[in-house]
Design a protein around this motif. Structure first.
Motif, PDB file in Angstrom:
ATOM      1  N   SER A 147       0.829  -1.199   0.000  1.00 22.47           N
ATOM      2  CA  SER A 147       0.000   0.000   0.000  1.00 22.47           C
ATOM      3  C   SER A 147       0.869   1.257   0.000  1.00 22.47           C
ATOM      4  O   SER A 147       0.556   2.236  -0.679  1.00 22.47           O
ATOM      5  N   HIS A 148       1.970   1.219   0.756  1.00 24.51           N
ATOM      6  CA  HIS A 148       2.878   2.371   0.809  1.00 24.51           C
ATOM      7  C   HIS A 148       3.520   2.629  -0.548  1.00 24.51           C
ATOM      8  O   HIS A 148       3.666   3.781  -0.973  1.00 24.51           O
ATOM      9  N   ILE A 149       3.886   1.558  -1.240  1.00 20.15           N
ATOM     10  CA  ILE A 149       4.490   1.693  -2.571  1.00 20.15           C
ATOM     11  C   ILE A 149       3.486   2.295  -3.555  1.00 20.15           C
ATOM     12  O   ILE A 149       3.816   3.177  -4.353  1.00 20.15           O
ATOM     13  N   GLN A 150       2.235   1.838  -3.481  1.00 18.96           N
ATOM     14  CA  GLN A 150       1.200   2.376  -4.360  1.00 18.96           C
ATOM     15  C   GLN A 150       0.958   3.854  -4.082  1.00 18.96           C
ATOM     16  O   GLN A 150       0.790   4.647  -5.014  1.00 18.96           O
ATOM     17  N   LEU A 151       0.953   4.230  -2.798  1.00 15.33           N
ATOM     18  CA  LEU A 151       0.742   5.632  -2.442  1.00 15.33           C
ATOM     19  C   LEU A 151       1.882   6.502  -2.956  1.00 15.33           C
ATOM     20  O   LEU A 151       1.651   7.602  -3.481  1.00 15.33           O
ATOM     21  N   GLU A 152       3.117   6.027  -2.842  1.00 21.54           N
ATOM     22  CA  GLU A 152       4.258   6.794  -3.348  1.00 21.54           C
ATOM     23  C   GLU A 152       4.154   7.011  -4.857  1.00 21.54           C
ATOM     24  O   GLU A 152       4.473   8.095  -5.364  1.00 21.54           O
TER      25      GLU A 152
END
Length: 285
Positions: free
Chosen positions: A34-39
């Motif tokens: 999820s963090h990678i997608q948000l970045e």
């Protein structure tokens, strides 16, 4: 047998399996994904107000981070742009870049559309009222009353805590551009569900879905039915989204079917993609 075959340690096997599980857990960590997608989303955010997707276009888990990003990045203010002249009546007008210095914390300009925008309206709109399901208007909106309703109350609150906001709303608004009349408030109330349903239809795309229908008579015992759709989104989540309440003349199969087709036609849904129906309190179906 022990002379010819060496026994494998059960401790080694268990420890190695635990290590493998830890490695797999790290690789499949949903928080990390999820963090990678948000970045990736933050990296590709558009600066021009006209080109930005609406906030409700993004996944609910990412909206707060996107709002913070735009607040920290400041407004879209192309100060060195050669603003074009637009004909108004017999004369010509153009956007004045000096306004950026006066309303620097909220005023934006779109080069693509040659139009001015209000950053906070894009980020928050009237989400505080609409998300909480609160009524906009008060019982009495007389000027001297302390409780004039949620909508006017929020405007007064923002004006009290922001000099820039205060300078353009309520009594300081230009001419009759206060936008606080009951008709305007009703328009805003109607816009909120329309935009919400539009976001649901976009999320559904061209996928198949099923429909859930329930009887919902109002206080005057008028026949109504609530309609929701059930589908699987692009991330594999099963969602049930409310589409609206529709008045029907009676609860016969023909009336329910006509109301359903009318709602589908209004929102661009096709019966050919309908794969299931579930009706509550509708024995004739």
């Amino acid at each position: 047998m022990d002379k010819f075959l060496k026994r494998k340690s059960t401790i080694d096997q268990s420890s190695s399996s635990v290590q493998e599980n830890k490695v797999n857990d790290k690789e499949n960590d949903p928080l990390k994904e999820s963090h990678i997608q948000l970045e990736a989303i933050l990296k590709d955010l558009l600066f021009d107000p006209t080109l930005r997707p609406k906030i409700n276009h993004y996944h609910p888990n990412y909206r707060d981070a996107i709002q913070r990003f735009y607040l920290q990045k400041s407004c879209c203010q192309p100060r060195n742009h050669a603003f074009p002249l637009t004909k108004f009546g017999k004369g010509y007008r153009q956007f004045n870049p000096a306004w950026f210095g006066v309303y620097g914390d909220w005023l934006e300009h779109s080069v693509t559309k040659d139009a001015a925008f209000y950053l906070y309206c894009y980020l928050f709109r009237l989400a505080i009222i609409s998300q909480a399901g609160l009524s906009f208007r008060g019982h009495d909106e007389t000027k001297d009353l302390k409780n004039q309703g949620k909508f006017l109350g929020l405007l007064y609150f923002l004006a009290k805590h922001s000099e820039h906001f205060k300078s353009v709303v309520l009594k300081n608004a230009l001419g009759n551009l206060k936008f606080i009349a009951p008709v305007i408030q009703k328009d805003i109330v109607n816009i909120v569900p329309n935009e919400t349903i539009k976001a649901i239809i976009i999320d559904l795309g061209d996928d198949i879905f099923s429909v859930l229908i329930d009887e919902s008579p109002d206080g005057s015992i008028k026949e109504q039915m609530t309609i929701a759709i059930r589908y699987v989104d692009k991330k594999g989540h099963v969602l049930e989204q409310f589409l609206g309440i529709v008045h029907v003349s009676d609860i016969t199969a023909i009336s329910i079917n006509m109301a359903l087709e009318s709602l589908f036609c209004k929102h661009g849904l096709s019966l050919s993609r309908l794969r299931g129906q579930r009706h509550y309190r509708a024995s004739n179906m």
